[in-house]
Design an enzyme around this catalytic site. Structure first.
Site, short mmCIF file in Angstrom:
data_model
loop_
_atom_site.label_atom_id
_atom_site.label_comp_id
_atom_site.label_asym_id
_atom_site.label_seq_id
_atom_site.Cartn_x
_atom_site.Cartn_y
_atom_site.Cartn_z
N GLY A 60 0.77 -1.24 0.00
CA GLY A 60 0.00 0.00 0.00
C GLY A 60 0.80 1.29 0.00
O GLY A 60 0.21 2.37 -0.13
N GLU A 86 4.37 -6.43 1.59
CA GLU A 86 3.92 -6.82 0.23
C GLU A 86 3.72 -5.60 -0.65
O GLU A 86 2.60 -5.31 -1.08
CB GLU A 86 2.56 -7.52 0.30
N PRO A 87 4.75 -4.84 -0.95
CA PRO A 87 4.55 -3.65 -1.79
C PRO A 87 4.43 -4.02 -3.27
O PRO A 87 5.09 -4.94 -3.76
CB PRO A 87 5.85 -2.85 -1.56
N GLY A 88 3.57 -3.29 -3.95
CA GLY A 88 3.46 -3.45 -5.40
C GLY A 88 3.79 -2.12 -6.05
O GLY A 88 4.87 -1.87 -6.57
N ARG A 89 2.82 -1.20 -5.95
CA ARG A 89 2.93 0.11 -6.58
C ARG A 89 4.25 0.81 -6.27
O ARG A 89 4.88 1.37 -7.17
CB ARG A 89 1.76 0.97 -6.07
N TYR A 92 -10.50 4.83 -11.46
CA TYR A 92 -10.30 5.45 -10.14
C TYR A 92 -10.21 6.97 -10.20
O TYR A 92 -9.79 7.58 -9.21
CB TYR A 92 -8.96 5.00 -9.53
N CYS A 120 -14.61 4.13 -27.86
CA CYS A 120 -15.96 4.70 -27.93
C CYS A 120 -16.64 4.68 -26.57
O CYS A 120 -17.59 3.93 -26.34
CB CYS A 120 -16.77 3.98 -28.99
N GLU A 121 -16.13 5.45 -25.66
CA GLU A 121 -16.67 5.62 -24.31
C GLU A 121 -16.29 7.03 -23.88
O GLU A 121 -15.13 7.43 -24.01
CB GLU A 121 -15.99 4.66 -23.31
N TYR A 162 -0.26 -1.15 -12.12
CA TYR A 162 -1.69 -1.17 -12.45
C TYR A 162 -1.93 -0.49 -13.80
O TYR A 162 -2.93 0.21 -13.99
CB TYR A 162 -2.52 -0.53 -11.32
C1 LIG Z 1 -2.78 -5.25 -4.05
C2 LIG Z 1 -2.19 -5.85 -2.83
C3 LIG Z 1 -0.92 -5.48 -2.42
C4 LIG Z 1 -0.11 -4.41 -3.11
O1 LIG Z 1 -0.68 -3.16 -2.98
P1 LIG Z 1 0.15 -1.86 -3.45
O2 LIG Z 1 -0.73 -0.75 -3.13
O3 LIG Z 1 0.41 -2.00 -4.89
O4 LIG Z 1 1.42 -1.86 -2.64
C5 LIG Z 1 -0.40 -6.10 -1.32
N1 LIG Z 1 -1.09 -7.04 -0.65
C6 LIG Z 1 -2.33 -7.43 -1.01
C7 LIG Z 1 -3.04 -8.46 -0.24
C8 LIG Z 1 -2.91 -6.84 -2.13
O5 LIG Z 1 -4.14 -7.21 -2.48
#
Ligand SMILES: *Cc1c(COP(=O)(O)O)cnc(C)c1O
Length: 438
Positions: A239, A273-276, A316, A344-345, A373
């Site tokens: 997050g 668990e970072p993604g973004r 979003y 076409c939206e 994303y």
């Molecule tokens: C989507 C998700 C993440 C990653 O979230 P980011 O905002 O991209 O860091 C981590 N853990 C879980 C369970 C998720 O669903």
């Protein structure tokens, strides 16, 4: 900091001019800068590794094999939300014992696949899921490590569609039900309850919600221990946000200090668990201006990238900076324009009344902060093949996903026998009508 900078008046990814990529690969194209992924990972790892916190990259942010492999090589584990992502993670070189399986709707097949692969743990979001994993574990003959994902009922203060840690979100087990769920997990013979997990939402800029969530998590650990349970692992979720509008994102040193303060005295092994945070700044969408249309009310800049390529603004209301690849002259007249795609939206609008230097037909632009994303949410709506993806490393670049073709799309579809002349066609996989057996 993004990996995209102007050099000699042209926007570059590392040492490669985006105009070179557009010439070679066409547009729209996702371009990723390895150096930015590496810098982001190093910054987070340096802050967290003194606390023993391990990083599991949330693949769903960007699951291109090249991106996962870049992070795997740096030492990242993986946080997955489907069997498909498990296959991707392992194919790109993440060891299964560094993989956590999250998600609110796992199927029996996915659970079996993950058990056979030997993943680190399942983050479980409901009692019926505990029961399912126990049953599958029995049939596969492998005991499952499970952590309970709890819902701490904390408002992450982020967009409603990406907040996950409130009571009325579908995610996690309510705090009040967690002790009962743990007892249930203990009672199931094929489960090994190992710990707890939280993930309160995405794109957090302010760290305060983490503090509240981790406090509740730590209280729950103490409460479970007081009941005689052994809780040895904590997954602190993802997050961490990024500055889409150029604002400063969360300071990872502050985040690490918060983790130390809230949970490190519990003696649990820790994971995030970072993604973004790892990949957003590392990517852009490269697109070409198809037309500039001056309506009576406003100017529209119509691009060859659409909402099917970059969904976040439509989904979003997200902000992405749009910049010209050819740097504007310092005295360029800034003019507001709506930046739109060809789909076409009406929702296919990236930005309204955005102040931009003059853009002309054929000019290249880049949407910044599109590494997370972005490509993963691509669709083929309007029969628009999925965009190409390119990874840049210093002065090298390679196509890491070729542009899909319309032939690719059509080759996945079939005209049923009764429309295509049926029996006169040679029998094939495609030509066999499926009959109801009910
Ligand atoms: C989507 C998700 C993440 C990653 O979230 P980011 O905002 O991209 O860091 C981590 N853990 C879980 C369970 C998720 O669903």
């Amino acid at each position: 900091m993004t990996g995209f900078t102007y050099k000699n008046g042209v926007l570059h990814a590392d040492d490669i001019a985006l105009s070179t990529i557009a010439d070679k690969v066409g547009t729209p194209t996702y371009v990723y800068a390895s150096s930015t992924i590496e810098q982001n990972y190093a910054r987070l790892a340096n802050a967290l590794s003194p606390l023993g916190v391990r990083i599991a990259y949330a693949l769903k942010a960007n699951s291109n094999q090249a991106v996962i492999a870049t992070l795997a090589r740096l030492g990242a584990g993986g946080d997955i939300v489907s069997g498909g992502e498990l296959t991707r993670a392992m194919a790109a070189g993440i060891a299964p014992d560094r993989i956590v399986f999250s998600g609110v709707g796992k199927t029996a097949d996915e659970v079996a696949q993950a058990l056979r692969a030997g993943i680190h743990q399942f983050n479980v979001e409901s009692i019926p899921e505990l029961d399912l994993i126990d049953r599958v574990a029995a049939s596969v003959g492998i005991r499952a490590n499970v952590a309970l994902r709890v819902n701490p009922d904390v408002d992450a203060g982020t967009h409603a569609k990406i907040t996950t840690g409130r009571k009325d979100n579908k995610f996690g087990i309510d705090l009040d039900d967690a002790a009962a769920a743990w007892t249930r997990a203990v009672s199931l013979p094929n489960l090994n309850p190992v710990g707890l997990a939280v993930h309160i939402g995405s794109q957090l800029i302010d760290l305060t919600p983490y503090r509240a969530a981790y406090r509740r998590l730590a209280d729950l650990v103490r409460a479970l221990r007081a009941q005689g349970h052994e809780v040895s692992r904590l997954d602190l979720g993802g997050g961490l946000g990024v500055g889409y509008r150029g604002e400063t994102g969360p300071d990872v040193a502050d985040y690490a200090a918060l983790v130390r303060e809230m949970v490190s005295d519990l003696g649990c092994s820790l994971m995030v668990e970072p993604g973004r945070y790892l990949v957003a700044e590392a990517g852009c969408v490269l697109s070409r201006v198809l037309f500039v249309k001056d309506g009576s009310a406003r100017r529209f800049v119509i691009l060859d990238a659409g909402m099917n390529d970059l969904l976040r603004p439509a989904l979003y209301d997200s902000f992405h900076a749009v910049v010209p690849v050819k740097q504007a002259a310092p005295d360029a007249v800034i003019h507001p324009a709506d930046i739109v795609g060809p789909v076409c939206e009406t929702g296919d609008t990236f930005a309204k009344a955005r102040e931009l230097p003059p853009l002309e037909q054929g000019d290249l632009v880049a949407f910044l902060h599109a590494g997370a994303y972005g490509a993963v949410m691509g669709s083929t709506y309007n029969t628009r093949p999925l965009a190409a993806e390119v990874l840049v490393a210093g002065n090298k670049f390679e196509l890491v996903r070729p542009r899909q073709t319309v032939e690719d799309l059509l080759s996945r579809e079939r005209i049923p026998s009764w429309l295509s002349g049926g029996d006169q066609h040679s029998p094939s996989e495609s030509g066999q009508p499926l009959r109801s057996t009910g």
